[in-house]
Scaffold this motif. Structure first.
Motif, PDB file in Angstrom:
ATOM      1  N   CYS A 192       3.099  -6.716   4.421  1.00  0.00           N
ATOM      2  CA  CYS A 192       1.857  -7.159   3.783  1.00  0.00           C
ATOM      3  C   CYS A 192       1.126  -8.124   4.709  1.00  0.00           C
ATOM      4  CB  CYS A 192       2.157  -7.873   2.470  1.00  0.00           C
ATOM      5  SG  CYS A 192       3.185  -6.914   1.346  1.00  0.00           S
ATOM      6  N   THR A 193      -0.106  -7.781   5.011  1.00  0.00           N
ATOM      7  CA  THR A 193      -0.940  -8.690   5.799  1.00  0.00           C
ATOM      8  C   THR A 193      -2.274  -8.814   5.096  1.00  0.00           C
ATOM      9  OG1 THR A 193      -1.719  -6.836   7.138  1.00  0.00           O
ATOM     10  CG2 THR A 193       0.112  -8.132   8.026  1.00  0.00           C
TER      11      THR A 193
ATOM     12  N   GLN B  41       4.256   0.685   4.303  1.00  0.00           N
ATOM     13  CA  GLN B  41       5.639   0.863   3.887  1.00  0.00           C
ATOM     14  C   GLN B  41       6.508   1.289   5.049  1.00  0.00           C
ATOM     15  OE1 GLN B  41       6.223   3.725   0.752  1.00  0.00           O
ATOM     16  NE2 GLN B  41       7.991   2.617  -0.004  1.00  0.00           N
TER      17      GLN B  41
ATOM     18  N   ARG C 190      -4.692  -0.820   0.300  1.00  0.00           N
ATOM     19  CA  ARG C 190      -5.439  -2.042   0.449  1.00  0.00           C
ATOM     20  C   ARG C 190      -5.813  -2.478  -0.955  1.00  0.00           C
ATOM     21  NH1 ARG C 190      -8.617  -4.840   3.971  1.00  0.00           N
ATOM     22  NH2 ARG C 190     -10.546  -5.604   3.044  1.00  0.00           N
TER      23      ARG C 190
ATOM     24  N   SER D 235       6.684  -9.829   4.391  1.00  0.00           N
ATOM     25  CA  SER D 235       7.196  -8.510   4.045  1.00  0.00           C
ATOM     26  C   SER D 235       8.085  -8.604   2.812  1.00  0.00           C
ATOM     27  CB  SER D 235       7.957  -7.896   5.227  1.00  0.00           C
ATOM     28  OG  SER D 235       8.944  -8.792   5.664  1.00  0.00           O
TER      29      SER D 235
ATOM     30  N   LEU E   1      -4.915  -7.775   0.469  1.00  0.00           N
ATOM     31  CA  LEU E   1      -3.684  -7.340   1.126  1.00  0.00           C
ATOM     32  C   LEU E   1      -3.809  -5.927   1.684  1.00  0.00           C
ATOM     33  CD1 LEU E   1      -0.800  -8.434  -1.282  1.00  0.00           C
ATOM     34  CD2 LEU E   1      -1.417  -9.460   0.907  1.00  0.00           C
ATOM     35  N   ASN E   2      -3.274  -5.781   2.871  1.00  0.00           N
ATOM     36  CA  ASN E   2      -3.037  -4.449   3.421  1.00  0.00           C
ATOM     37  C   ASN E   2      -1.531  -4.241   3.384  1.00  0.00           C
ATOM     38  OD1 ASN E   2      -5.772  -3.741   4.361  1.00  0.00           O
ATOM     39  ND2 ASN E   2      -5.455  -5.567   5.617  1.00  0.00           N
ATOM     40  N   ILE E   3      -1.121  -3.166   2.766  1.00  0.00           N
ATOM     41  CA  ILE E   3       0.317  -2.954   2.575  1.00  0.00           C
ATOM     42  C   ILE E   3       0.748  -1.654   3.241  1.00  0.00           C
ATOM     43  CG2 ILE E   3       2.151  -2.719   0.865  1.00  0.00           C
ATOM     44  CD1 ILE E   3       0.260  -4.194  -1.078  1.00  0.00           C
TER      45      ILE E   3
ATOM     46  N   PHE F 107       8.159  -3.367   2.648  1.00  0.00           N
ATOM     47  CA  PHE F 107       6.696  -3.310   2.594  1.00  0.00           C
ATOM     48  C   PHE F 107       6.152  -4.430   3.478  1.00  0.00           C
ATOM     49  CE2 PHE F 107       8.230  -1.626  -1.397  1.00  0.00           C
ATOM     50  CZ  PHE F 107       7.466  -0.486  -1.582  1.00  0.00           C
TER      51      PHE F 107
ATOM     52  N   LEU G 246       2.349  -9.162  -7.322  1.00  0.00           N
ATOM     53  CA  LEU G 246       1.934  -7.905  -6.704  1.00  0.00           C
ATOM     54  C   LEU G 246       2.682  -6.783  -7.422  1.00  0.00           C
ATOM     55  CD1 LEU G 246       0.755  -6.058  -4.497  1.00  0.00           C
ATOM     56  CD2 LEU G 246       2.681  -6.736  -3.042  1.00  0.00           C
TER      57      LEU G 246
END
Ligand code: ZN
Ligand code: ZN
Length: 170
Positions: free
Chosen positions: A52-53, A45, A14, A82, A41-43, A50, A3
């Motif tokens: 991440c899901t 902050q 995203r 995360s 990924l949805n990131i 971070f 990433l």
């Protein structure tokens, strides 16, 4: 699987990462990753972190426990981890970290997310993979794959689902 945080101009972000699935040294015995793995990924902050899901999707060849043939299926796992930035990782007690937290030195832009992606996929592996519901498995006497042909062995065919009923009848 990397990433690259540098590519995120704005957060939350995203993004989709695709990679040759053979790079994901996945999974378990008898499981082969096929084609391309796809990670969405949805990131978000937070403070030096971070979140991440998302989803990881990957095709695999897997061995049927009944007939021992390989069959292809798609794994879809939920990702939730995360990335925690630390300025000095000597102060980090790794034992106290949640399992789904990656630790990187502050300023790191390329984060290896292979481990959480693999874990998300591994968790979705069936405990008893079966190629199809009606798989007839192997003949217990001669070992023939009964999905493909019929042997002459005399095997008493019992369907364990009816055992309870049979006991009642006695
Ligand atoms: Zn089978
Ligand atoms: Zn047989």
């Amino acid at each position: 699987m990397i990433l690259d945080l540098n590519t995120l101009r704005e957060l939350p972000a995203r993004l989709v990462i695709k990679e040759d699935a053979s790079q994901l040294k996945l999974l378990a015995d008898g499981v082969t990753t096929i084609g391309e793995a796809r990670v969405e990924l949805n990131i978000m902050q937070g403070d030096h972190i971070f979140f991440c899901t998302g989803m990881a999707v990957c095709d695999v060849d897997i061995e049927c426990v009944r007939c021992l043939e390989q069959y292809r299926t798609t794994l879809e796992g939920e990702i939730d981890f995360s990335i925690h930035e630390v300025s000095d990782d000597r102060n980090v007690n790794l034992d106290e970290l949640p399992e789904n937290e990656l630790i990187v030195p502050a300023g790191t832009t390329e984060v290896d997310i292979t481990a959480p992606v693999c874990e998300a996929l591994v968790l979705t592996l069936p405990l008893k993979p079966i190629c199809k519901e009606e798989c007839r498995g192997l003949c217990p006497i001669c070992g023939l794959n009964r999905n493909k042909s019929q042997c002459e062995c005399k095997v008493e065919e019992t369907d364990s689902r009816w055992d309870g009923l049979r006991d009642l009848q006695k």
